[in-house]
Design a protein around this motif. Structure first.
Motif, PDB file in Angstrom:
ATOM      1  N   VAL A  85       0.857  -1.178   0.000  1.00 21.89           N
ATOM      2  CA  VAL A  85       0.000   0.000   0.000  1.00 21.89           C
ATOM      3  C   VAL A  85       0.896   1.232   0.000  1.00 21.89           C
ATOM      4  CG1 VAL A  85      -1.562   1.395   1.398  1.00 21.89           C
ATOM      5  CG2 VAL A  85      -1.996  -1.045   1.127  1.00 21.89           C
ATOM      6  N   ILE A  86       0.700   2.097  -0.975  1.00 19.52           N
ATOM      7  CA  ILE A  86       1.347   3.410  -0.965  1.00 19.52           C
ATOM      8  C   ILE A  86       0.260   4.397  -0.557  1.00 19.52           C
ATOM      9  CG2 ILE A  86       2.629   5.144  -2.277  1.00 19.52           C
ATOM     10  CD1 ILE A  86       3.422   2.882  -4.218  1.00 19.52           C
ATOM     11  N   THR A  87       0.255   4.760   0.711  1.00 26.47           N
ATOM     12  CA  THR A  87      -0.822   5.596   1.219  1.00 26.47           C
ATOM     13  C   THR A  87      -0.522   7.070   0.952  1.00 26.47           C
ATOM     14  OG1 THR A  87      -2.348   5.844   3.088  1.00 26.47           O
ATOM     15  CG2 THR A  87       0.033   5.850   3.596  1.00 26.47           C
ATOM     16  N   THR A  88      -1.572   7.839   0.699  1.00 30.26           N
ATOM     17  CA  THR A  88      -1.401   9.192   0.165  1.00 30.26           C
ATOM     18  C   THR A  88      -2.275  10.211   0.902  1.00 30.26           C
ATOM     19  OG1 THR A  88      -3.048   8.580  -1.499  1.00 30.26           O
ATOM     20  CG2 THR A  88      -0.734   8.451  -2.157  1.00 30.26           C
ATOM     21  N   PRO A  89      -1.880  10.647   2.080  1.00 30.20           N
ATOM     22  CA  PRO A  89      -2.680  11.640   2.805  1.00 30.20           C
ATOM     23  C   PRO A  89      -2.821  12.934   2.009  1.00 30.20           C
ATOM     24  CG  PRO A  89      -0.486  11.437   3.756  1.00 30.20           C
ATOM     25  CD  PRO A  89      -0.630  10.314   2.782  1.00 30.20           C
ATOM     26  N   HIS A  90      -3.937  13.605   2.237  1.00 33.54           N
ATOM     27  CA  HIS A  90      -4.162  14.882   1.568  1.00 33.54           C
ATOM     28  C   HIS A  90      -3.107  15.896   2.006  1.00 33.54           C
ATOM     29  CE1 HIS A  90      -8.049  13.954  -0.178  1.00 33.54           C
ATOM     30  NE2 HIS A  90      -8.470  13.472   0.979  1.00 33.54           N
ATOM     31  N   VAL A  91      -2.696  16.708   1.040  1.00 33.79           N
ATOM     32  CA  VAL A  91      -1.927  17.910   1.347  1.00 33.79           C
ATOM     33  C   VAL A  91      -2.672  19.077   0.722  1.00 33.79           C
ATOM     34  CG1 VAL A  91       0.227  19.172   1.019  1.00 33.79           C
ATOM     35  CG2 VAL A  91       0.295  16.715   1.513  1.00 33.79           C
ATOM     36  N   MET A  92      -3.285  19.894   1.608  1.00 30.98           N
ATOM     37  CA  MET A  92      -4.023  21.087   1.193  1.00 30.98           C
ATOM     38  C   MET A  92      -3.584  22.233   2.082  1.00 30.98           C
ATOM     39  SD  MET A  92      -7.877  19.496   0.932  1.00 30.98           S
ATOM     40  CE  MET A  92      -8.256  18.044  -0.048  1.00 30.98           C
TER      41      MET A  92
ATOM     42  N   TYR B 154      -5.367  20.658   5.249  1.00 28.55           N
ATOM     43  CA  TYR B 154      -4.421  19.619   5.663  1.00 28.55           C
ATOM     44  C   TYR B 154      -3.001  20.007   5.223  1.00 28.55           C
ATOM     45  CZ  TYR B 154      -8.731  16.891   6.077  1.00 28.55           C
ATOM     46  OH  TYR B 154      -9.987  16.451   6.400  1.00 28.55           O
ATOM     47  N   PRO B 155      -2.365  20.933   5.933  1.00 29.50           N
ATOM     48  CA  PRO B 155      -1.019  21.379   5.546  1.00 29.50           C
ATOM     49  C   PRO B 155       0.066  20.397   6.013  1.00 29.50           C
ATOM     50  CG  PRO B 155      -1.735  22.581   7.484  1.00 29.50           C
ATOM     51  CD  PRO B 155      -2.887  21.679   7.096  1.00 29.50           C
ATOM     52  N   ASN B 156      -0.089  19.141   5.644  1.00 30.24           N
ATOM     53  CA  ASN B 156       0.830  18.097   6.102  1.00 30.24           C
ATOM     54  C   ASN B 156       2.221  18.272   5.492  1.00 30.24           C
ATOM     55  OD1 ASN B 156      -0.963  16.470   7.759  1.00 30.24           O
ATOM     56  ND2 ASN B 156      -2.030  15.952   5.854  1.00 30.24           N
ATOM     57  N   LYS B 157       3.230  18.132   6.334  1.00 29.04           N
ATOM     58  CA  LYS B 157       4.618  18.315   5.915  1.00 29.04           C
ATOM     59  C   LYS B 157       5.279  16.957   5.643  1.00 29.04           C
ATOM     60  CE  LYS B 157       5.082  22.538   8.555  1.00 29.04           C
ATOM     61  NZ  LYS B 157       5.298  23.052   9.884  1.00 29.04           N
ATOM     62  N   PRO B 158       6.240  16.923   4.719  1.00 28.51           N
ATOM     63  CA  PRO B 158       6.922  15.665   4.401  1.00 28.51           C
ATOM     64  C   PRO B 158       7.509  14.979   5.628  1.00 28.51           C
ATOM     65  CG  PRO B 158       7.525  17.343   2.808  1.00 28.51           C
ATOM     66  CD  PRO B 158       6.731  18.032   3.871  1.00 28.51           C
ATOM     67  N   THR B 159       8.115  15.742   6.526  1.00 25.39           N
ATOM     68  CA  THR B 159       8.722  15.144   7.715  1.00 25.39           C
ATOM     69  C   THR B 159       7.690  14.449   8.585  1.00 25.39           C
ATOM     70  OG1 THR B 159       8.592  17.326   8.767  1.00 25.39           O
ATOM     71  CG2 THR B 159      10.704  16.692   7.807  1.00 25.39           C
ATOM     72  N   ASP B 160       6.508  15.070   8.723  1.00 25.95           N
ATOM     73  CA  ASP B 160       5.445  14.483   9.549  1.00 25.95           C
ATOM     74  C   ASP B 160       4.879  13.219   8.904  1.00 25.95           C
ATOM     75  OD1 ASP B 160       5.764  16.563  11.343  1.00 25.95           O
ATOM     76  OD2 ASP B 160       4.196  17.787  10.415  1.00 25.95           O
ATOM     77  N   ILE B 161       4.679  13.266   7.598  1.00 24.08           N
ATOM     78  CA  ILE B 161       4.158  12.103   6.880  1.00 24.08           C
ATOM     79  C   ILE B 161       5.128  10.933   6.984  1.00 24.08           C
ATOM     80  CG2 ILE B 161       3.596  11.192   4.579  1.00 24.08           C
ATOM     81  CD1 ILE B 161       2.535  14.018   3.900  1.00 24.08           C
TER      82      ILE B 161
ATOM     83  N   ASP C 113      -3.245  27.197  -4.057  1.00 24.09           N
ATOM     84  CA  ASP C 113      -2.252  28.270  -4.178  1.00 24.09           C
ATOM     85  C   ASP C 113      -0.987  27.999  -3.373  1.00 24.09           C
ATOM     86  OD1 ASP C 113      -3.328  28.592  -1.676  1.00 24.09           O
ATOM     87  OD2 ASP C 113      -4.034  30.639  -1.986  1.00 24.09           O
ATOM     88  N   GLY C 114      -0.899  26.855  -2.735  1.00 25.55           N
ATOM     89  CA  GLY C 114       0.338  26.507  -2.045  1.00 25.55           C
ATOM     90  C   GLY C 114       1.161  25.462  -2.755  1.00 25.55           C
ATOM     91  N   PHE C 115       0.616  24.877  -3.820  1.00 24.83           N
ATOM     92  CA  PHE C 115       1.311  23.761  -4.467  1.00 24.83           C
ATOM     93  C   PHE C 115       2.619  24.183  -5.110  1.00 24.83           C
ATOM     94  CE2 PHE C 115       2.295  21.078  -8.119  1.00 24.83           C
ATOM     95  CZ  PHE C 115       2.424  19.848  -7.494  1.00 24.83           C
ATOM     96  N   ASP C 116       2.630  25.319  -5.806  1.00 23.30           N
ATOM     97  CA  ASP C 116       3.860  25.757  -6.482  1.00 23.30           C
ATOM     98  C   ASP C 116       5.009  25.930  -5.492  1.00 23.30           C
ATOM     99  OD1 ASP C 116       2.688  25.677  -8.935  1.00 23.30           O
ATOM    100  OD2 ASP C 116       2.612  27.857  -9.246  1.00 23.30           O
ATOM    101  N   THR C 117       4.698  26.421  -4.302  1.00 21.65           N
ATOM    102  CA  THR C 117       5.732  26.596  -3.275  1.00 21.65           C
ATOM    103  C   THR C 117       6.332  25.249  -2.881  1.00 21.65           C
ATOM    104  OG1 THR C 117       4.659  28.573  -2.407  1.00 21.65           O
ATOM    105  CG2 THR C 117       6.196  27.450  -0.947  1.00 21.65           C
ATOM    106  N   LEU C 118       5.477  24.253  -2.707  1.00 18.02           N
ATOM    107  CA  LEU C 118       5.971  22.909  -2.380  1.00 18.02           C
ATOM    108  C   LEU C 118       6.848  22.368  -3.492  1.00 18.02           C
ATOM    109  CD1 LEU C 118       2.693  21.286  -0.952  1.00 18.02           C
ATOM    110  CD2 LEU C 118       4.581  22.302   0.336  1.00 18.02           C
TER     111      LEU C 118
END
Length: 243
Positions: free
Chosen positions: A56-63, A67-74, A104-109
């Motif tokens: 399973v490659i699980t894919t939490p929302h990043v919004m 849901y401003p989930n950070k890579p380190t937390d995931i 509007d936050g995706f480009d920054t990521l």
């Protein structure tokens, strides 16, 4: 009998063993609108293993707002889940990526190397169900310019996208991922018709459970009763097993 006793009881036919890998789900505990806690996560993973999934490659929302989930937390949470998988004696493998809203936050990521690509290559993206993201074609090009391949999650659920639109998106090099449950009408007649057409015309490259909760699980288990549909998708070439 409690919910978890029912969940663990009986045997489930491994109807998805041929697919091997699920690459879209929400199973990290307490991080989005999916599994609420570790006990539920392990119960769901046990059931997915019983359905035949090996990974399973699980894919939490990043919004950005919700849901401003950070890579380190995931990554940290995925590591904890993997420790619990071992303790529980499960054989299923778990990896983590994310499902990225084109807000509007995706480009920054993207520009700051803050994405977790699937298999170090693919970026799973989604749009609002109400209206398409402005200039989403340009975002597809930006993702590719960073060396990634975009995958549009559940394109059949965006009612504003026609088959011509999806053909155009695919021609840009953006792959398409159909939700398994769309095929049996779980989300309604329009997503069902679109998803079946995408499969029949070989437009879709990936199948995903997009599993959030027990209702999704029960519907997945019920797919064994849709033998004609299962044969159709089983005889289609999917890229899941290459992940």
């Amino acid at each position: 009998m409690s919910f978890f006793q029912r969940l663990f009881s009986g045997k489930t036919h491994q109807i998805f063993k041929w697919l091997s890998t699920d690459m879209h789900s929400h199973l990290l505990p307490g991080i989005d609108d999916g599994s609420p806690d570790m006990t539920t996560t392990l119960a769901y993973l046990k059931e997915l293993e019983a359905l035949g999934y090996q990974k399973v490659i699980t894919t939490p929302h990043v919004m950005r707002e919700l849901y401003p989930n950070k890579p380190t937390d995931i990554k940290a949470l995925a590591a904890t889940v993997n420790e619990e998988i071992v303790k529980a004696g499960l054989n299923i493998k778990l990896e983590a990526s994310a499902e990225y809203m084109l807000d509007d936050g995706f480009d920054t990521l993207l520009e700051n190397d803050l994405l977790i690509p699937i298999a170090n290559r693919y970026v799973l993206i989604e749009m609002s169900y109400v209206a398409p993201t402005l200039n989403y074609e340009n975002t597809v090009f930006k993702i590719q310019a960073q060396g990634f391949v975009p995958i549009l999650a559940h394109p059949e659920r965006y009612n504003y996208l026609s088959m011509n639109d999806l053909e155009r998106i695919k021609s840009l090099g953006c792959l398409l991922q159909v939700n398994m449950l769309s095929l049996i009408g779980y989300y309604g007649k329009h997503p069902q018709a679109m998803s079946q057409q995408l499969v029949q015309q070989k437009y879709a490259s990936f199948l995903g459970t997009d599993m959030h909760h027990n209702r999704h699980l029960e519907a997945l288990k019920d797919m064994s009763s849709h033998s004609k549909l299962v044969r159709m998708i089983e005889n289609t070439e999917w890229q899941n097993s290459k992940l």
